[in-house]
Design an enzyme around this catalytic site. Structure first.
Site, PDB file in Angstrom:
ATOM      1  N   ARG A  74       0.853  -1.182   0.000  1.00  0.00           N
ATOM      2  CA  ARG A  74       0.000   0.000   0.000  1.00  0.00           C
ATOM      3  C   ARG A  74       0.893   1.236   0.000  1.00  0.00           C
ATOM      4  NH1 ARG A  74      -3.350  -2.925  -1.438  1.00  0.00           N
ATOM      5  NH2 ARG A  74      -5.435  -3.357  -0.568  1.00  0.00           N
TER       6      ARG A  74
ATOM      7  N   GLU B 196      -3.416   7.661  -6.025  1.00  0.00           N
ATOM      8  CA  GLU B 196      -3.356   6.941  -7.299  1.00  0.00           C
ATOM      9  C   GLU B 196      -4.429   7.446  -8.258  1.00  0.00           C
ATOM     10  OE1 GLU B 196      -3.453   2.727  -6.587  1.00  0.00           O
ATOM     11  OE2 GLU B 196      -1.477   2.734  -5.632  1.00  0.00           O
TER      12      GLU B 196
ATOM     13  N   HIS C 232       0.018   0.100 -10.278  1.00  0.00           N
ATOM     14  CA  HIS C 232      -0.738  -0.838  -9.432  1.00  0.00           C
ATOM     15  C   HIS C 232      -1.096  -2.107 -10.210  1.00  0.00           C
ATOM     16  CE1 HIS C 232      -3.352  -0.806  -5.576  1.00  0.00           C
ATOM     17  NE2 HIS C 232      -2.977  -2.039  -5.867  1.00  0.00           N
TER      18      HIS C 232
END
Length: 594
Positions: free
Chosen positions: A282, A311, A330
């Site tokens: 994370r 993000e 990601h």
């Protein structure tokens, strides 16, 4: 003494979907809803003519998952819905499946006017789902936590190797028409030390693969079993030892209060110069500004990041634009196999929930019969807080493996159903040190998954059975404690509590009798019993405007060993706690956040 079953056994109740809404069982009680639901314009919300439920798939899902859904339900695949469109559609749907891009807000649940019964998150994180609103509206939320484990581990290894050999930078250079062999000399992995920070599913898989590359692997996880680490040739070490000795650091911890910005200016200063950082966990576990400074200072040679605090990150992000940083958008779970696995896992969980079966991957509490909850409510709070207190007394290293819970009651064992209490104890034991949401649905599954054995004992007392319980006692065996006085004469960490006037109280720590309300937080001090101790500690806390709610002392005998328990409404500063520890008569202390 009887041991609990580590899996919830419930009958699978199948009824005509048109006749009944889905049913969720809790504590062996089946709850059925026969209410008619209306939308805001007072129109009936109706089912499809074939009697099947409707599942709205709001983001792309693998074909294998869609096939599972279509065998049971009508499936509406509507992607890229605006928030307004989602709220309009949702009143016609019984289940909703999303990934990370769709926000399932309170407005969505309100717009469903009671029809939405299951939300499935195709992945692990549920940051985009309003869990409180889901629970309030009687909607079960399930996720798919296991299918992407290997994919995330493989991506971590891919980033590690690409970083070590400057693959991304060299590729960009060649495509720009350059041939800079000497600039992109890398480092070998053989013999280097990799510190895996967080030794859960993904962390342990990364460790296995790194061992195959010839790396020396150490790990830090305060609650990982040492025997599981040893089985794959990994040594569990302290946090400071891990970051100080590592050539590479790979992050795999959840983002919780204890891990937020865990890598910061202070921790970077303790690292070996030239360390390399990988993060597929994370973004929030790294202070990104501090990482930029550490790279510029030469402390961190390189970083490979798949996740970010925000993000997507800003286009002008100094971190992303740094030439010593590899960044991916990601992609941890982005393999064809993982996507199909996640699709099947979430589809099966949603279908099971629509059938009324209890889902092991549920992340919020199911509906609870009001009469059961009313009677047990103060004991539910006591159970969870005792669990939280007990696990915070455990020193890292060995991991919690064996827990014994004793219930003392005037009721016959058959009249005391402890499953909810056991679930709340599990919640208290697990949630402070992980990102797992524990409830009565998944509690037994969660402890089984972690190799924890919870044994229960019921002690029958004489008296009137008006109250369901007199006390709850928790013992954790075969662990070391941060607070030595919490160790009982038989060698386990022991805490005990009662409910007084509807308020949970801590009444015993180790062998010491205390009496402190489990509201706010607690400071435990081991001391030599002498006059003035309460005043000294109270003065230090008062100077910082920390309100003391309770203060009691349990002692063996006058002027002998004693334990002082102090309830506080606010968290004292580290400076104040240090001053408490410096009082000559205080031998040890611990602050416990409840």
């Amino acid at each position: 003494m009887t041991s609990t079953s580590l899996g919830i056994s419930q009958p699978s109740t199948r009824v005509s979907w048109l006749r009944h809404r889905p049913l969720f069982t809790a504590f062996g009680v089946t709850t059925l809803s026969f209410r008619r639901h209306f939308d805001q314009s007072r129109r009936f919300v109706v089912f499809s003519m074939d009697g099947k439920p409707t599942v709205l798939v709001a983001e792309k899902l693998g074909e294998a998952g869609l096939k599972v859904l279509k065998e049971f339900a009508n499936v509406d695949c509507s992607y890229n819905l605006s928030p307004e469109d989602l709220c309009t559609k949702i009143s016609l749907c019984d289940a909703l499946i999303v990934r990370s891009g769709t926000k399932v807000t309170r407005e969505v649940f309100e717009s469903s006017v009671g029809r939405l019964k299951v939300v499935g998150r195709a992945g692990v994180g549920i940051d985009n789902v309003d869990l409180a609103a889901a629970t309030e509206h009687g909607c079960l939320v399930v996720n798919a936590p296991t299918a992407n484990t290997v994919a995330a581990a493989e991506h971590g290894i891919a980033l590690l190797t690409a970083m070590a050999r400057n693959i991304a930078q060299a590729d960009a250079s060649v495509k720009a028409g350059k041939w800079l062999r000497s600039k992109y000399v890398g480092v070998s992995l053989v013999g280097k030390t990799l510190a895996v920070m967080g030794f859960g599913k993904v962390g342990s898989e990364v460790a296995r693969r790194a061992k195959g590359l010839g790396m020396h692997v150490i790990a830090h996880d305060p609650y990982a079993p040492a025997d599981r680490a040893r089985a794959i040739g990994v040594e569990l070490v302290s946090f400071n030892e891990a970051i100080a000795s590592a050539d590479f650091i790979s992050l795999h911890m959840p983002l919780i209060a204890a891990t937020s910005k865990m890598l910061n200016d202070e921790t970077f200063a303790k690292m070996k110069k030239g360390v390399r950082i990988i993060n597929v966990a994370r973004g929030g576990v790294i202070d990104e500004d501090a990482l930029v400074k550490a790279i510029d200072a030469g402390i961190v040679a390189q970083a490979a990041l798949d996740v970010f605090t925000e993000e997507p990150p800003a286009k002008d992000s100094k971190l992303v634009q740094n030439e010593n940083v590899i960044a991916t958008p990601h992609l941890g779970a982005s393999t064809m196999e993982a996507q199909e696995g996640v699709a099947i896992e979430i589809a099966e969980a949603v279908v099971g929930a629509l059938k009324g079966e209890l889902a092991a991957t549920a992340v919020n509490a199911p509906m609870v019969p009001a009469e059961v909850l009313t009677e047990l409510k103060p004991f539910v709070a006591l159970a969870e807080k005792l669990g939280r207190l007990a696990v915070q007394l455990v020193a890292g290293g060995s991991g919690v493996k064996t827990v014994k819970v004793t219930y003392a009651s005037t009721r016959a064992p058959d009249d005391l159903d402890t499953r909810l209490l056991r679930a709340m104890i599990t919640k208290g034991l697990i949630e402070p040190i992980s990102n797992v949401f524990v409830n009565v649905v998944n509690a037994d599954f969660t402890v089984k998954q972690r190799g924890i054995r919870i044994a229960e004992e019921r002690v029958m007392l004489d008296g009137s059975p008006e109250s369901p319980l007199e006390l709850i006692q928790i013992q954790i065996a075969n662990v070391q404690s941060k607070f030595a006085s919490a160790i009982s004469d038989s060698g386990e960490i022991k805490v005990e509590g009662r409910v007084k006037d509807g308020i949970p109280h801590l009444t015993k720590v180790g062998s010491f009798e205390v009496d402190v309300s489990l509201e706010g937080s607690i400071i435990l001090c081991s001391q030599v019993d002498q006059p003035g101790m309460i005043g000294k500690v109270g003065s230090i806390l008062g100077e910082e405007n920390v309100n003391v709610s309770f203060m009691t002392v349990g002692r063996i005998a006058p002027r002998k060993q004693a334990v002082m328990a102090i309830g506080v409404d606010e968290e004292p500063s580290k400076k104040s706690l240090k001053r408490v520890g410096e009082i000559p008569a205080i031998q040890e202390f611990v602050y416990l956040n409840l």
